[in-house]
Design a protein around this motif. Structure first.
Motif, PDB file in Angstrom:
ATOM      1  N   ALA A  54      -3.120   2.381  -4.910  1.00 18.87           N
ATOM      2  CA  ALA A  54      -3.466   1.589  -6.090  1.00 18.87           C
ATOM      3  C   ALA A  54      -2.999   0.145  -5.946  1.00 18.87           C
ATOM      4  N   ALA A  55      -1.949  -0.074  -5.165  1.00 27.27           N
ATOM      5  CA  ALA A  55      -1.419  -1.424  -4.951  1.00 27.27           C
ATOM      6  C   ALA A  55      -0.966  -1.539  -3.501  1.00 27.27           C
ATOM      7  N   PRO A  56      -1.097  -2.701  -2.894  1.00 23.51           N
ATOM      8  CA  PRO A  56      -0.681  -2.884  -1.498  1.00 23.51           C
ATOM      9  C   PRO A  56       0.827  -2.686  -1.324  1.00 23.51           C
ATOM     10  N   LEU A  57       1.216  -2.273  -0.114  1.00 24.97           N
ATOM     11  CA  LEU A  57       2.624  -2.132   0.243  1.00 24.97           C
ATOM     12  C   LEU A  57       2.963  -3.103   1.365  1.00 24.97           C
ATOM     13  N   SER A  58       4.174  -3.634   1.329  1.00 24.80           N
ATOM     14  CA  SER A  58       4.657  -4.520   2.376  1.00 24.80           C
ATOM     15  C   SER A  58       5.662  -3.780   3.244  1.00 24.80           C
ATOM     16  N   PHE A  59       5.619  -4.018   4.566  1.00 28.53           N
ATOM     17  CA  PHE A  59       6.501  -3.335   5.502  1.00 28.53           C
ATOM     18  C   PHE A  59       7.362  -4.355   6.264  1.00 28.53           C
ATOM     19  N   THR A  60       8.423  -3.850   6.881  1.00 27.03           N
ATOM     20  CA  THR A  60       9.399  -4.739   7.511  1.00 27.03           C
ATOM     21  C   THR A  60       8.826  -5.521   8.683  1.00 27.03           C
ATOM     22  N   ASP A  61       7.719  -5.048   9.280  1.00 24.59           N
ATOM     23  CA  ASP A  61       7.122  -5.791  10.393  1.00 24.59           C
ATOM     24  C   ASP A  61       6.166  -6.874   9.908  1.00 24.59           C
ATOM     25  N   VAL A  95       1.044  -5.939   5.481  1.00 26.28           N
ATOM     26  CA  VAL A  95       0.753  -5.637   4.084  1.00 26.28           C
ATOM     27  C   VAL A  95      -0.545  -4.856   4.060  1.00 26.28           C
ATOM     28  N   GLY A  96      -0.495  -3.649   3.547  1.00 25.83           N
ATOM     29  CA  GLY A  96      -1.692  -2.817   3.594  1.00 25.83           C
ATOM     30  C   GLY A  96      -1.905  -1.998   2.350  1.00 25.83           C
ATOM     31  N   GLN A  97      -3.154  -1.669   2.119  1.00 23.65           N
ATOM     32  CA  GLN A  97      -3.529  -0.839   0.972  1.00 23.65           C
ATOM     33  C   GLN A  97      -4.289   0.407   1.403  1.00 23.65           C
ATOM     34  N   GLU A  98      -4.942   0.350   2.572  1.00 26.94           N
ATOM     35  CA  GLU A  98      -5.648   1.505   3.108  1.00 26.94           C
ATOM     36  C   GLU A  98      -5.012   1.932   4.424  1.00 26.94           C
ATOM     37  N   PHE A  99      -4.920   3.270   4.603  1.00 24.30           N
ATOM     38  CA  PHE A  99      -4.283   3.814   5.793  1.00 24.30           C
ATOM     39  C   PHE A  99      -5.008   5.086   6.228  1.00 24.30           C
ATOM     40  N   ILE A 100      -4.868   5.401   7.512  1.00 23.58           N
ATOM     41  CA  ILE A 100      -5.348   6.659   8.055  1.00 23.58           C
ATOM     42  C   ILE A 100      -4.163   7.617   8.133  1.00 23.58           C
ATOM     43  N   VAL A 101      -4.323   8.806   7.587  1.00 25.59           N
ATOM     44  CA  VAL A 101      -3.248   9.798   7.581  1.00 25.59           C
ATOM     45  C   VAL A 101      -3.125  10.447   8.952  1.00 25.59           C
ATOM     46  N   GLU A 102      -1.904  10.538   9.451  1.00 30.62           N
ATOM     47  CA  GLU A 102      -1.614  11.291  10.666  1.00 30.62           C
ATOM     48  C   GLU A 102      -0.619  12.383  10.291  1.00 30.62           C
ATOM     49  N   LYS A 103      -1.085  13.603  10.358  1.00 29.73           N
ATOM     50  CA  LYS A 103      -0.314  14.742   9.859  1.00 29.73           C
ATOM     51  C   LYS A 103       0.090  15.641  11.016  1.00 29.73           C
TER      52      LYS A 103
END
Length: 202
Positions: free
Chosen positions: A144-151, A154-162
């Motif tokens: 619903a909202a973008p996330l920021s990461f330490t590297d 900044v992303g809002q869409e991702f591919i799941v790796e399970k």
């Protein structure tokens, strides 16, 4: 109410927050015309952080209304001040911010007209529904909202790796893999992917 803190030696021999609070909220005392008290029917205290209980009002040994008790829990075995255990108790009618009550407790509660309690139950149910969702390896999800990461990503869409129960997330246009804390409690949806089927000529 405020916080009540104590050393472990004041917990009456109970080895966990759950056991101590179950005992505190199960009692019977003499009143005019008989007895009155409470009985804990079910409770949980995940990670010794928040205690949830379904408590039944008891009058002369007969069970009545069942309501929820919520306690914020302090669990600090290494406390230098002796405040190794503490709790702050509330009822659902106070509209606690803590709203991850297990379903086994929610289903025991009596109907209520109290708006604070009803709102709390709705929030708990919504959190349960979020945690009940499933994702599969390869799913594309959109937060619903973008996330920021330490590297710096900044992303809002991702591919799941399970891999078993372990989840990681890969940005669709990058090779980096990320962890998303408390992912199942966030607002997200699976992005439909159009699959192109191979044309077979007779």
């Amino acid at each position: 109410m405020g916080w009540l803190t104590m050393p472990f030696t004041s917990m009456g021999g109970h080895a966990s927050a759950k056991a101590y609070l179950d005992d505190q909220f199960t009692y019977s005392r003499a009143v005019e015309g008989g007895t009155a008290g409470l009985r804990v029917l079910a409770s949980a205290c995940p990670l010794n952080r928040t205690y949830y209980a379904a408590a039944q009002v008891m009058t002369n040994g007969t069970g009545g209304e069942i309501f929820a008790i919520v306690c914020k829990v302090l669990w600090n075995p290494n406390s230098k001040t002796g405040e190794q255990f503490g709790y702050k108790d509330m009822t659902e009618t106070m509209g606690p911010c803590e709203d991850h009550c297990p379903k086994t407790i929610l289903t025991l509660l009596s109907p209520t007209d109290n708006e604070h309690a009803r709102d709390w139950r709705r929030r708990c149910a919504a959190n349960l529904a979020r945690r009940a969702r499933t994702v599969a390896d390869g799913d594309r999800i959109r937060l619903a909202a973008p996330l920021s990461f330490t590297d710096g990503h900044v992303g809002q869409e991702f591919i799941v790796e399970k891999r078993g129960r372990r989840l990681s997330f890969r940005a669709p246009d990058a090779h980096g893999r990320y962890r998303i804390t408390r992912f199942m409690e966030l607002d997200w949806q699976i992005v439909p992917v159009t699959k192109v089927h191979k044309t077979i000529f007779a």
